[in-house]
Design a protein around this motif. Structure first.
Motif, PDB file in Angstrom:
ATOM      1  N   UNK A 171      32.038  68.439  18.934  1.00 37.36           N
ATOM      2  CA  UNK A 171      32.242  67.416  17.901  1.00 37.36           C
ATOM      3  C   UNK A 171      33.057  66.252  18.444  1.00 37.36           C
ATOM      4  N   UNK A 172      32.778  65.069  17.903  1.00 35.58           N
ATOM      5  CA  UNK A 172      33.393  63.863  18.455  1.00 35.58           C
ATOM      6  C   UNK A 172      34.908  63.896  18.321  1.00 35.58           C
ATOM      7  N   UNK A 173      35.441  64.408  17.190  1.00 39.00           N
ATOM      8  CA  UNK A 173      36.896  64.441  17.023  1.00 39.00           C
ATOM      9  C   UNK A 173      37.548  65.356  18.047  1.00 39.00           C
ATOM     10  N   UNK A 174      36.934  66.527  18.275  1.00 39.92           N
ATOM     11  CA  UNK A 174      37.488  67.439  19.274  1.00 39.92           C
ATOM     12  C   UNK A 174      37.363  66.870  20.681  1.00 39.92           C
ATOM     13  N   UNK A 175      36.259  66.171  20.933  1.00 42.63           N
ATOM     14  CA  UNK A 175      36.056  65.577  22.247  1.00 42.63           C
ATOM     15  C   UNK A 175      37.098  64.499  22.529  1.00 42.63           C
ATOM     16  N   UNK A 176      37.418  63.674  21.530  1.00 44.74           N
ATOM     17  CA  UNK A 176      38.449  62.643  21.688  1.00 44.74           C
ATOM     18  C   UNK A 176      39.805  63.273  21.972  1.00 44.74           C
TER      19      UNK A 176
END
Length: 801
Positions: free
Chosen positions: A128-133
């Motif tokens: 997920x984008x939030x976890x990746x950030x």
């Protein structure tokens, strides 16, 4: 117009336009006419639709054919690009192998089985984008780049953390890492480096675990201090040292995560960690110094006397930021390069490249360049000069072999520092040691400067970038030859700089044989004297201080084993003189006293017109100077390793005499007047070591109580590196790796005597036209007269004594 005729024409036209009726019907109903019209309209629409469908079919077929051709072109471009990339990678890999072989580094590791450039990277599990950030921020990577998609961000994360990207273990320690840390009981490393893959990976995990533990304990210890201690200067300095050490370890962690750490660095790191784990901290520090010798841009640790210090080492009394500029290399590491601008002829740089390893650009030899010329250009490359054995050993991090006068070809053969690409400027118009176009006449250098200055503003292009980097520039020093064409080149530069920096302190060190070597052919010696006289007139007028330095000292002690025909020996002696005399300009301010260039200048040039100063120095063994007993000092004086002091008849102490006088050689002229005693106007002195010197004298009392004297003491001795001629100084035991230096710049009547001697020689020369000779002699006389103003020289002859 006839109305009846008009109506007849209209009725006839209506009959012609009416649809044909059945032959057996004379009249048609309105409904039949309408039905016929609709039928004709439908037939017309059907024909138009059929034509449109045919056109669409043809267009669709043409588009499909064009799409097929475009797909073929894309496939061809892809294959060509893949082939070009493969060739480029092969050439880069081959170039890297050659570079590693040249530097003595291990060869590249072999590719993994099944690894191929064209093999597609398998798709991994998405994040997920939030976890990746959050993961990118934990790695201290930019969270989102401009125009970056989620897929590109995921790919960047995979590349950062390695092959096991989505399954990597991230730590929340001082330096987040994807290496899985080991327990403390498994952190003990062995000195032997494992060769297998599993063993090296485990070693990297051990090192990462140990460094993480040390940094965490260091940070926790600093955090447990009281608030007053943390806010104090020493507390902030200690915290800054911890932060700096943590940031310096990040590149090492990145190398270990990618398993790309070379054995040349891994072995010293393991040695340091092993010694630290056994509480042998002195050995660990020695290992760090040995690692720094081969990898640093300066010889840190070679003589244990370095201007560059790092916490928690005690701060050096020398501020290295004055002569060295900080920068960032291509790999992101900090660098320090000299604040210097070097001009030299074609071929004079030897094997030195304009762009060194610190700023080495990517290889763009295979990049195709389009231009107006249709054919492929033919490139002619000159044979490169092979590096010396000394330089190859330095590049490989090995102990360099000893140098000798026969093995030193260029000044770059013994250079131990890296230069910024903008510091090296080659004058391609002339080649070094060229017999057809020698760079010997003063006018040649002046004309070359005027030519290049018309084409491009040299000050704006070459000098201004360095000047604008300085927070507070105290002055500029120029080292130039004055008995050849370099004197004319430097004269043009000085006049241009005076227009740009009118009030800046500019010191010029005039180097050269200056016509004093009698072994030189007569024509060349006269040419050198002419060049020297021209340089003397211009440089002494434009410079704040002008210091002539002969290649062969006029006064030489017995402990100086000097070969004036060797540029290596000449450069070594001049380096000791220049570096020691200007040491006060780089010292950190103590007791509110700062030895800037302008402060030294005001000591021996109070009038602002006595700009020529003569230089002298003495060399000693620091162990001999440390002896306090007068008998031992007397023995040292007999050995020629201390200065001697004169005593006046009234018992007052006079200025010391230096052992080495590199002012100029004595021109052999018959004396026309009785030789007068030398009168000293002022002197600035620098001592490195425990020299027995007197106190300073107030410059404002020069006429009442003798000359003005300003003395500075530098605690650092002059280190004799392995690039220095080992046998040039035979002081004390003869095995000292550091020497004490006592140097001074003096303005006295001896300067006027020397200038007048040069003026007498020029007046008798017929190589110069009469008008130029008169102008030159008048200028030299004006310079000499400045040293007669303000004191009566008529009663100080040797006859009065």
């Amino acid at each position: 117009m006839d109305f009846a005729k008009l109506m007849s024409a209209h009725i006839k036209k209506g009959k012609e336009s009416a649809p044909p009726s059945e032959p057996d019907k004379k009249y048609l109903k309105r409904s039949e006419v309408e039905a016929q019209r609709q039928a004709a309209y439908r037939a017309e629409q059907e024909a138009a639709e059929k034509a449109r469908q045919e056109r669409l079919s043809q267009k669709r077929k043409a588009e499909e054919e064009e799409a097929a051709r475009e797909e073929q072109r894309r496939e061809k471009r892809r294959r060509l690009a893949e082939e070009s990339r493969r060739r480029r990678e092969e050439e880069e890999e081959e170039e890297e192998r050659r570079r590693r072989k040249r530097l003595g580094l291990p060869d590249l590791p072999p590719k993994k089985e099944g690894e191929d450039e064209g093999t597609p990277v398998p798709e991994e599990e998405d994040i997920p984008d939030e976890e990746l950030v959050a993961k990118l921020r934990a790695l201290h990577e930019p969270a989102i780049l401009f125009g970056e998609t989620h897929k590109q961000r995921l790919k960047r994360y995979k590349k950062r953390v390695g092959s096991d990207s989505l399954k990597a273990t991230m730590t929340d320690g001082p330096i987040p890492t994807t290496l899985q840390l080991v327990p403390e009981k498994d952190m003990k490393v062995e000195l032997k480096i494992p060769k297998d893959k599993e063993g090296r990976e485990f070693l990297f995990r051990q090192l990462a675990s140990y460094f993480t533990m040390v940094l965490q304990e260091w940070e926790d210890t600093l955090a447990r201090r009281s608030t007053d201690v943390q806010n104090s200067y020493q507390g902030k300095q200690a915290y800054g040292a911890m932060v700096q050490a943590r940031e310096n370890l990040r590149p090492l962690f990145k190398k270990m995560e990618k398993y790309e750490l070379d054995d040349g660095i891994l072995e010293p790191v393991v040695e340091i960690v092993h010694a630290a784990q056994e509480r042998r901290y002195v050995d660990a520090n020695d290992g760090y110094l040995r690692l720094s010798i081969g990898k640093a841009a300066w010889p840190i640790g070679v003589t244990m006397e370095s201007y560059f210090t790092y916490a928690p080492e005690p701060e050096s009394p020398v501020n290295h930021d004055i002569l060295f500029r900080p920068g960032i290399a291509l790999d992101g590491s900090d660098t320090f390069t000299p604040r210097t601008l070097i001009y030299d002829l074609k071929g004079a740089f030897g094997s030195m490249k304009k762009v060194g390893p610190l700023y080495e650009p990517e290889d763009d030899a295979n990049v195709e360049r389009s231009g107006v010329w249709p054919s492929k250009p033919i490139i002619q490359r000159s044979q490169p000069i092979p590096p010396s054995s000394y330089q190859t050993h330095l590049d490989a991090g090995l102990e360099p072999p000893p140098l000798s006068a026969s093995t030193v070809r260029y000044w770059s053969d013994y250079s131990r520092i890296y230069y910024h690409p903008k510091s090296l400027v080659q004058l391609s118009e002339f080649e070094v040691n060229d017999k057809l176009m020698p760079f010997e006449k003063w006018q040649v250098g002046a004309e070359l400067f005027e030519k290049l200055e018309r084409e491009v503003d040299l000050v704006d292009r070459d000098l201004r970038p360095f000047v604008e980097e300085c927070d507070g520039i105290q002055g500029i020093q120029i080292m130039t030859g004055i008995d050849d064409a370099w004197g004319g080149w430097a004269s043009g530069w000085l006049e241009r700089m005076r227009d740009e920096y009118g009030k800046l302190s500019i010191w010029t060190w005039g180097l050269g044989d200056q016509g004093g070597n009698m072994a030189t052919p007569r024509e060349k010696r006269l040419q050198q004297i002419e060049n020297t006289s021209r340089s003397l007139q211009v440089l002494a007028e434009q410079s704040s201080v002008f210091i002539p330095m002969s290649n062969s000292p006029a006064k030489s002690p017995s402990y100086l084993s000097f070969d004036s025909s060797s540029p290596w020996h000449v450069g070594a002696l001049q380096a000791v003189a220049l570096e020691s005399m200007t040491m006060p300009t780089r010292l950190r301010a103590t007791d509110g006293r700062r030895g800037t260039l302008q402060a030294l200048e005001e000591t021996f040039n109070s009038t602002g017109k006595r700009r020529i100063a003569k230089f002298g120095m003495s060399i000693a063994d620091p162990d001999v100077l440390s002896e306090k007993a007068s008998e031992q000092i007397a023995q040292a004086e007999k050995a020629g390793s201390t200065t001697s002091h004169r005593t006046s008849e009234e018992g007052g102490e006079q200025l010391a005499e230096f052992d080495i006088d590199v002012f100029t050689k004595d021109y052999r002229m018959a004396p026309t007047k009785p030789k007068k005693r030398e009168h000293v106007f002022g002197r600035a002195e620098t001592s490195r070591g425990e020299w027995n010197v007197g106190e300073d004298r107030d410059p404002h009392e020069r006429f009442a109580e003798g000359p003005a004297v300003q003395r500075f003491t530098a605690p650092l001795l002059f280190p004799l590196l392995d690039s220095f001629p080992s046998s040039i100084f035979d002081v004390g035991s003869g095995k000292a790796n550091k020497i004490a230096v006592y140097a001074g710049l003096t303005t006295s009547t001896a300067v006027a005597d020397q200038v007048r001697t040069v003026e007498q020689i020029v007046r008798r020369m017929h190589m110069v036209s009469l008008e130029e000779r008169e102008t030159l002699c008048n200028g030299l006389q004006t310079i000499a007269e400045e040293y007669d103003e303000g004191w009566d020289s008529g009663s100080d002859s040797d006859e009065d004594d």
